[in-house]
Design a protein around this motif. Sequence first.
Motif, PDB file in Angstrom:
ATOM      1  N   THR A  99      36.294  44.972  49.654  1.00 56.57           N
ATOM      2  CA  THR A  99      35.872  45.585  48.390  1.00 56.57           C
ATOM      3  C   THR A  99      37.018  45.597  47.379  1.00 56.57           C
ATOM      4  OG1 THR A  99      36.337  47.772  49.365  1.00 56.57           O
ATOM      5  CG2 THR A  99      34.057  46.989  49.434  1.00 56.57           C
ATOM      6  N   ALA A 100      38.012  46.461  47.603  1.00 53.36           N
ATOM      7  CA  ALA A 100      39.096  46.646  46.626  1.00 53.36           C
ATOM      8  C   ALA A 100      39.915  45.391  46.416  1.00 53.36           C
ATOM      9  CB  ALA A 100      39.999  47.797  47.062  1.00 53.36           C
ATOM     10  N   MET A 101      40.013  44.543  47.464  1.00 56.32           N
ATOM     11  CA  MET A 101      40.745  43.291  47.303  1.00 56.32           C
ATOM     12  C   MET A 101      39.818  42.160  46.848  1.00 56.32           C
ATOM     13  SD  MET A 101      43.224  41.232  50.005  1.00 56.32           S
ATOM     14  CE  MET A 101      44.338  42.610  50.232  1.00 56.32           C
ATOM     15  N   ALA A 102      38.658  42.048  47.473  1.00 49.86           N
ATOM     16  CA  ALA A 102      37.784  40.895  47.221  1.00 49.86           C
ATOM     17  C   ALA A 102      37.179  40.909  45.826  1.00 49.86           C
ATOM     18  CB  ALA A 102      36.663  40.855  48.265  1.00 49.86           C
ATOM     19  N   ILE A 103      36.692  42.059  45.373  1.00 56.66           N
ATOM     20  CA  ILE A 103      35.918  42.094  44.123  1.00 56.66           C
ATOM     21  C   ILE A 103      36.770  41.711  42.914  1.00 56.66           C
ATOM     22  CG2 ILE A 103      34.597  43.597  42.569  1.00 56.66           C
ATOM     23  CD1 ILE A 103      33.517  44.980  45.184  1.00 56.66           C
ATOM     24  N   PRO A 104      37.962  42.336  42.707  1.00 56.61           N
ATOM     25  CA  PRO A 104      38.777  41.916  41.557  1.00 56.61           C
ATOM     26  C   PRO A 104      39.248  40.460  41.665  1.00 56.61           C
ATOM     27  CG  PRO A 104      39.609  43.977  42.487  1.00 56.61           C
ATOM     28  CD  PRO A 104      38.576  43.461  43.433  1.00 56.61           C
ATOM     29  N   ALA A 164      38.407  37.746  38.821  1.00 57.89           N
ATOM     30  CA  ALA A 164      39.476  37.090  38.058  1.00 57.89           C
ATOM     31  C   ALA A 164      39.641  35.622  38.439  1.00 57.89           C
ATOM     32  CB  ALA A 164      40.794  37.831  38.284  1.00 57.89           C
ATOM     33  N   GLY A 165      39.184  35.268  39.647  1.00 57.52           N
ATOM     34  CA  GLY A 165      39.409  33.915  40.155  1.00 57.52           C
ATOM     35  C   GLY A 165      40.834  33.705  40.644  1.00 57.52           C
ATOM     36  N   SER A 166      41.601  34.815  40.693  1.00 56.12           N
ATOM     37  CA  SER A 166      42.983  34.711  41.156  1.00 56.12           C
ATOM     38  C   SER A 166      43.437  36.076  41.656  1.00 56.12           C
ATOM     39  CB  SER A 166      43.904  34.249  40.018  1.00 56.12           C
ATOM     40  OG  SER A 166      43.912  35.221  38.981  1.00 56.12           O
ATOM     41  N   LYS A 167      44.535  36.054  42.412  1.00 55.01           N
ATOM     42  CA  LYS A 167      45.121  37.317  42.869  1.00 55.01           C
ATOM     43  C   LYS A 167      46.613  37.154  43.086  1.00 55.01           C
ATOM     44  CE  LYS A 167      45.195  40.839  46.487  1.00 55.01           C
ATOM     45  NZ  LYS A 167      46.458  41.281  45.904  1.00 55.01           N
ATOM     46  N   PRO A 168      47.432  37.954  42.378  1.00 55.57           N
ATOM     47  CA  PRO A 168      48.856  37.967  42.705  1.00 55.57           C
ATOM     48  C   PRO A 168      49.058  38.732  44.005  1.00 55.57           C
ATOM     49  CG  PRO A 168      48.401  39.542  40.945  1.00 55.57           C
ATOM     50  CD  PRO A 168      47.095  38.877  41.282  1.00 55.57           C
ATOM     51  N   ASP A 169      49.981  38.277  44.825  1.00 55.72           N
ATOM     52  CA  ASP A 169      50.175  38.951  46.108  1.00 55.72           C
ATOM     53  C   ASP A 169      51.614  38.799  46.571  1.00 55.72           C
ATOM     54  OD1 ASP A 169      48.587  40.360  48.301  1.00 55.72           O
ATOM     55  OD2 ASP A 169      49.761  38.894  49.414  1.00 55.72           O
ATOM     56  N   ALA A 186      31.985  33.391  49.382  1.00 55.82           N
ATOM     57  CA  ALA A 186      31.421  33.640  48.050  1.00 55.82           C
ATOM     58  C   ALA A 186      31.087  32.344  47.321  1.00 55.82           C
ATOM     59  CB  ALA A 186      32.407  34.452  47.220  1.00 55.82           C
ATOM     60  N   GLY A 187      31.656  31.238  47.798  1.00 56.77           N
ATOM     61  CA  GLY A 187      31.472  29.975  47.085  1.00 56.77           C
ATOM     62  C   GLY A 187      32.160  29.968  45.734  1.00 56.77           C
ATOM     63  N   LYS A 188      33.242  30.739  45.601  1.00 59.21           N
ATOM     64  CA  LYS A 188      33.997  30.814  44.341  1.00 59.21           C
ATOM     65  C   LYS A 188      35.472  30.670  44.656  1.00 59.21           C
ATOM     66  CE  LYS A 188      32.764  33.752  41.077  1.00 59.21           C
ATOM     67  NZ  LYS A 188      32.357  34.971  40.330  1.00 59.21           N
ATOM     68  N   PRO A 189      36.215  29.892  43.855  1.00 61.24           N
ATOM     69  CA  PRO A 189      37.643  29.726  44.129  1.00 61.24           C
ATOM     70  C   PRO A 189      38.434  30.985  43.798  1.00 61.24           C
ATOM     71  CG  PRO A 189      37.052  28.575  42.102  1.00 61.24           C
ATOM     72  CD  PRO A 189      35.772  29.103  42.681  1.00 61.24           C
ATOM     73  N   ILE A 190      39.447  31.250  44.611  1.00 60.56           N
ATOM     74  CA  ILE A 190      40.422  32.311  44.317  1.00 60.56           C
ATOM     75  C   ILE A 190      41.803  31.674  44.411  1.00 60.56           C
ATOM     76  CG2 ILE A 190      41.422  34.522  45.011  1.00 60.56           C
ATOM     77  CD1 ILE A 190      38.756  35.156  46.419  1.00 60.56           C
ATOM     78  N   GLU A 231      30.799  40.176  55.606  1.00 60.56           N
ATOM     79  CA  GLU A 231      29.338  39.996  55.536  1.00 60.56           C
ATOM     80  C   GLU A 231      28.648  41.294  55.102  1.00 60.56           C
ATOM     81  OE1 GLU A 231      27.177  37.644  55.780  1.00 60.56           O
ATOM     82  OE2 GLU A 231      28.320  35.937  56.553  1.00 60.56           O
ATOM     83  N   GLN A 232      29.150  42.405  55.621  1.00 60.44           N
ATOM     84  CA  GLN A 232      28.553  43.718  55.350  1.00 60.44           C
ATOM     85  C   GLN A 232      28.621  44.063  53.859  1.00 60.44           C
ATOM     86  OE1 GLN A 232      30.411  46.772  57.751  1.00 60.44           O
ATOM     87  NE2 GLN A 232      29.783  48.418  56.376  1.00 60.44           N
ATOM     88  N   TYR A 233      29.708  43.637  53.192  1.00 56.34           N
ATOM     89  CA  TYR A 233      29.921  44.039  51.792  1.00 56.34           C
ATOM     90  C   TYR A 233      29.634  42.932  50.778  1.00 56.34           C
ATOM     91  CZ  TYR A 233      32.161  48.286  53.509  1.00 56.34           C
ATOM     92  OH  TYR A 233      32.413  49.495  54.126  1.00 56.34           O
ATOM     93  N   LYS A 234      29.227  41.778  51.264  1.00 55.08           N
ATOM     94  CA  LYS A 234      29.111  40.604  50.400  1.00 55.08           C
ATOM     95  C   LYS A 234      28.185  40.818  49.196  1.00 55.08           C
ATOM     96  CE  LYS A 234      27.795  35.915  51.172  1.00 55.08           C
ATOM     97  NZ  LYS A 234      27.261  34.941  52.123  1.00 55.08           N
TER      98      LYS A 234
END
Length: 304
Positions: A150-155, A159-164, A218-222, A296-299
């Motif tokens: 949730t907190a990691m996947a949704i943003p 955004a299509g990206s994540k700094p880490d 998700a079929g979306k690039p990150i 899967e539960q939160y998709k």
Amino acid sequence: MGKIIVTGASGQFGSAAARQLLGKCAAEDLVFLSRTPESLAEFAETGAHVRQADFDNPASLAAATRGGEKMLLISTTRVGTRVEQHRNAVEAAVANGVGHIVYTSVIGGGMAQHPGIEQHDHYATEQLIEKSGAAWTHLRNSLYSNAVATAMAIPALEAGSKPDNAGDGKVAMVSREDCVASAVGVLTQEGHANKAYDITGPERLSIPQALAMISEMAGKPIELIPVDDEGMYQYFDSLGVPRTASDILPDGPIPWASEGMVTFGQSIREGYFDVLSDDVEMITGQKPRTLHSVLEQYKDLWPK
């Protein structure tokens, strides 16, 4: 079996533990605490004891912990200032004859030297419980898969990206459900006194591997953007997140500080979370859930 007390029973962890305990114990043997006892109406209706308890008000805790034998102390969310809250709860419980305190700690919670800001609170709490005179069990929970989903996947998907800043450090992400089931097992079984357990999922994964799994499902690039710790702070600065717990505005829009998140990533990068254990299965009799099953539960909450 004497009465079991659950602190923070209106929170996500506490309410899930309360429901499981009601399936295993007589309602009159259960005591559920909350600052807002009116939020525990569903439990009061079962015949369980519902009591008001404020960790910042030791007087309220004296009445709240009366008659208990075991207590599940769920760590509060106030990073940096929660050790005093935990101390109040432990001292009140022990003064009232509670003989066993089960605490929700974190992987590495027993280490005196650790980069994680959150871990410092857990270490201090573990120490004060061990010195309290009560028997203890520390449940050192890994990173919640639910938070990754949730907190990691949704943003990241939005955004299509994540700094880490966690690099390729590994962590055996665990479902909150497995953490709750482990806590309930320890509270309702014998043989867990004066032990610390590592509550982990079944596989060691890096944050990049977890994000790749999310992206594929998700079929979306990150795009993962590796940053150092200062770069991670700057990212949270851009979102308006205060850096330290002392910078948090009371009743402000963001009730947490970025130092917890940044040093959490640092801890993963430096190997402090690289722990794989079979304690969940040993306590609950069930294998812990995979990250994939929790995703899967939160998709259906993810952006389309």
